[in-house]
Design a protein around this motif. Structure first.
Motif, PDB file in Angstrom:
ATOM      1  N   PHE A  29       0.827  -1.217   0.000  1.00 27.85           N
ATOM      2  CA  PHE A  29       0.000   0.000   0.000  1.00 27.85           C
ATOM      3  C   PHE A  29       0.854   1.257   0.000  1.00 27.85           C
ATOM      4  CE2 PHE A  29      -3.750   2.428   0.798  1.00 27.85           C
ATOM      5  CZ  PHE A  29      -3.424   3.388   1.728  1.00 27.85           C
ATOM      6  N   SER A  30       1.890   1.275   0.807  1.00 26.25           N
ATOM      7  CA  SER A  30       2.671   2.497   0.995  1.00 26.25           C
ATOM      8  C   SER A  30       3.471   2.904  -0.235  1.00 26.25           C
ATOM      9  CB  SER A  30       3.609   2.326   2.186  1.00 26.25           C
ATOM     10  OG  SER A  30       4.481   1.232   1.977  1.00 26.25           O
ATOM     11  N   SER A  31       3.521   2.045  -1.220  1.00 24.70           N
ATOM     12  CA  SER A  31       4.294   2.340  -2.428  1.00 24.70           C
ATOM     13  C   SER A  31       3.484   3.016  -3.522  1.00 24.70           C
ATOM     14  CB  SER A  31       4.911   1.055  -2.989  1.00 24.70           C
ATOM     15  OG  SER A  31       5.834   0.499  -2.085  1.00 24.70           O
ATOM     16  N   TYR A  32       2.181   3.118  -3.344  1.00 27.84           N
ATOM     17  CA  TYR A  32       1.328   3.564  -4.440  1.00 27.84           C
ATOM     18  C   TYR A  32       0.454   4.745  -4.056  1.00 27.84           C
ATOM     19  CZ  TYR A  32       2.715  -0.737  -6.686  1.00 27.84           C
ATOM     20  OH  TYR A  32       3.461  -1.743  -7.254  1.00 27.84           O
ATOM     21  N   PRO A  33       0.269   5.661  -5.013  1.00 27.79           N
ATOM     22  CA  PRO A  33      -0.719   6.705  -4.800  1.00 27.79           C
ATOM     23  C   PRO A  33      -2.121   6.114  -4.792  1.00 27.79           C
ATOM     24  CG  PRO A  33       0.074   6.763  -7.053  1.00 27.79           C
ATOM     25  CD  PRO A  33       0.906   5.748  -6.336  1.00 27.79           C
ATOM     26  N   MET A  34      -3.034   6.830  -4.208  1.00 31.62           N
ATOM     27  CA  MET A  34      -4.419   6.382  -4.117  1.00 31.62           C
ATOM     28  C   MET A  34      -5.342   7.496  -4.604  1.00 31.62           C
ATOM     29  SD  MET A  34      -4.420   3.284  -2.837  1.00 31.62           S
ATOM     30  CE  MET A  34      -6.180   3.142  -2.493  1.00 31.62           C
ATOM     31  N   GLU A  46     -15.752  10.373 -12.319  1.00 30.81           N
ATOM     32  CA  GLU A  46     -14.859  11.519 -12.246  1.00 30.81           C
ATOM     33  C   GLU A  46     -13.933  11.416 -11.051  1.00 30.81           C
ATOM     34  OE1 GLU A  46     -16.821  15.260 -11.558  1.00 30.81           O
ATOM     35  OE2 GLU A  46     -17.983  14.512  -9.859  1.00 30.81           O
ATOM     36  N   LEU A  47     -12.734  11.969 -11.228  1.00 30.35           N
ATOM     37  CA  LEU A  47     -11.765  11.993 -10.148  1.00 30.35           C
ATOM     38  C   LEU A  47     -12.207  12.991  -9.098  1.00 30.35           C
ATOM     39  CD1 LEU A  47      -7.933  11.950 -10.483  1.00 30.35           C
ATOM     40  CD2 LEU A  47      -9.008  13.609  -8.967  1.00 30.35           C
ATOM     41  N   VAL A  48     -12.121  12.585  -7.839  1.00 31.81           N
ATOM     42  CA  VAL A  48     -12.498  13.448  -6.716  1.00 31.81           C
ATOM     43  C   VAL A  48     -11.260  13.961  -5.993  1.00 31.81           C
ATOM     44  CG1 VAL A  48     -13.700  13.569  -4.500  1.00 31.81           C
ATOM     45  CG2 VAL A  48     -14.694  12.263  -6.405  1.00 31.81           C
ATOM     46  N   ALA A  49     -10.367  13.031  -5.633  1.00 25.99           N
ATOM     47  CA  ALA A  49      -9.183  13.411  -4.857  1.00 25.99           C
ATOM     48  C   ALA A  49      -8.092  12.367  -5.047  1.00 25.99           C
ATOM     49  CB  ALA A  49      -9.528  13.557  -3.385  1.00 25.99           C
ATOM     50  N   HIS A  50      -6.861  12.830  -4.936  1.00 28.86           N
ATOM     51  CA  HIS A  50      -5.700  11.973  -5.171  1.00 28.86           C
ATOM     52  C   HIS A  50      -4.650  12.266  -4.103  1.00 28.86           C
ATOM     53  CE1 HIS A  50      -2.642   9.839  -7.583  1.00 28.86           C
ATOM     54  NE2 HIS A  50      -1.832  10.809  -7.226  1.00 28.86           N
ATOM     55  N   ILE A  51      -3.952  11.224  -3.685  1.00 30.91           N
ATOM     56  CA  ILE A  51      -2.896  11.408  -2.685  1.00 30.91           C
ATOM     57  C   ILE A  51      -1.691  10.572  -3.084  1.00 30.91           C
ATOM     58  CG2 ILE A  51      -3.804   9.565  -1.180  1.00 30.91           C
ATOM     59  CD1 ILE A  51      -2.964  11.363   1.220  1.00 30.91           C
ATOM     60  N   THR A  52      -0.514  11.154  -2.923  1.00 30.17           N
ATOM     61  CA  THR A  52       0.700  10.435  -3.273  1.00 30.17           C
ATOM     62  C   THR A  52       0.998   9.331  -2.253  1.00 30.17           C
ATOM     63  OG1 THR A  52       1.934  12.178  -2.136  1.00 30.17           O
ATOM     64  CG2 THR A  52       1.711  12.366  -4.527  1.00 30.17           C
ATOM     65  N   SER A  53       1.961   8.494  -2.585  1.00 29.35           N
ATOM     66  CA  SER A  53       2.218   7.311  -1.759  1.00 29.35           C
ATOM     67  C   SER A  53       2.577   7.671  -0.319  1.00 29.35           C
ATOM     68  CB  SER A  53       3.331   6.472  -2.393  1.00 29.35           C
ATOM     69  OG  SER A  53       4.514   7.234  -2.522  1.00 29.35           O
ATOM     70  N   GLY A  54       3.330   8.740  -0.163  1.00 28.48           N
ATOM     71  CA  GLY A  54       3.722   9.153   1.179  1.00 28.48           C
ATOM     72  C   GLY A  54       2.749  10.087   1.857  1.00 28.48           C
ATOM     73  N   GLY A  55       1.750  10.502   1.096  1.00 31.31           N
ATOM     74  CA  GLY A  55       0.735  11.386   1.650  1.00 31.31           C
ATOM     75  C   GLY A  55       1.088  12.862   1.625  1.00 31.31           C
TER      76      GLY A  55
END
Length: 112
Positions: A29-34, A46-55
């Motif tokens: 999990f910690s290696s991937y954006p969500m 539609e895209l709502v929100a995105h976060i990088t792997s480290g947050g």
């Protein structure tokens, strides 16, 4: 086996709040954006929100900026979407996404 399981949806009045969760298993999990997406009836996803792997970096659709907050807990392999000041137009099925995988979705209905 990769699994993304959303929870936390429901019926809420306009102006209310909900917190969605997406629990992940089957990959690091910690290696991937969500990403959170949503799909309203008759509309495209539609895209709502995105976060990088480290947050450390988050991005939002213009329609939810200032109202929604995406966060993650890498130790718990979970991504969250805090939704405040909800509007009827936020009504949709909300999905989490990572790599090429999708959760089953959780329904959010904003109505009085």
């Amino acid at each position: 086996q990769v699994q993304l399981v959303e929870s936390g949806g429901g019926l809420v009045q306009p102006g209310g709040s909900l917190r969605l969760s997406c629990a992940v298993s089957g990959f690091t999990f910690s290696s991937y954006p969500m990403t959170w997406y949503r799909q309203a009836p008759g509309k495209e996803r539609e895209l709502v929100a995105h976060i990088t792997s480290g947050g450390g970096v988050t991005t939002y659709a213009d329609s939810v900026k200032g109202r929604f907050t995406i966060s993650r807990d890498n130790a718990k392999k979970t991504v969250f979407l805090q939704m405040n000041s909800l509007k009827p137009e936020d009504t949709a099925v909300y999905f989490c996404h990572a790599r090429n995988y999708w959760g089953q979705g959780t329904q959010v209905t904003v109505s009085s």
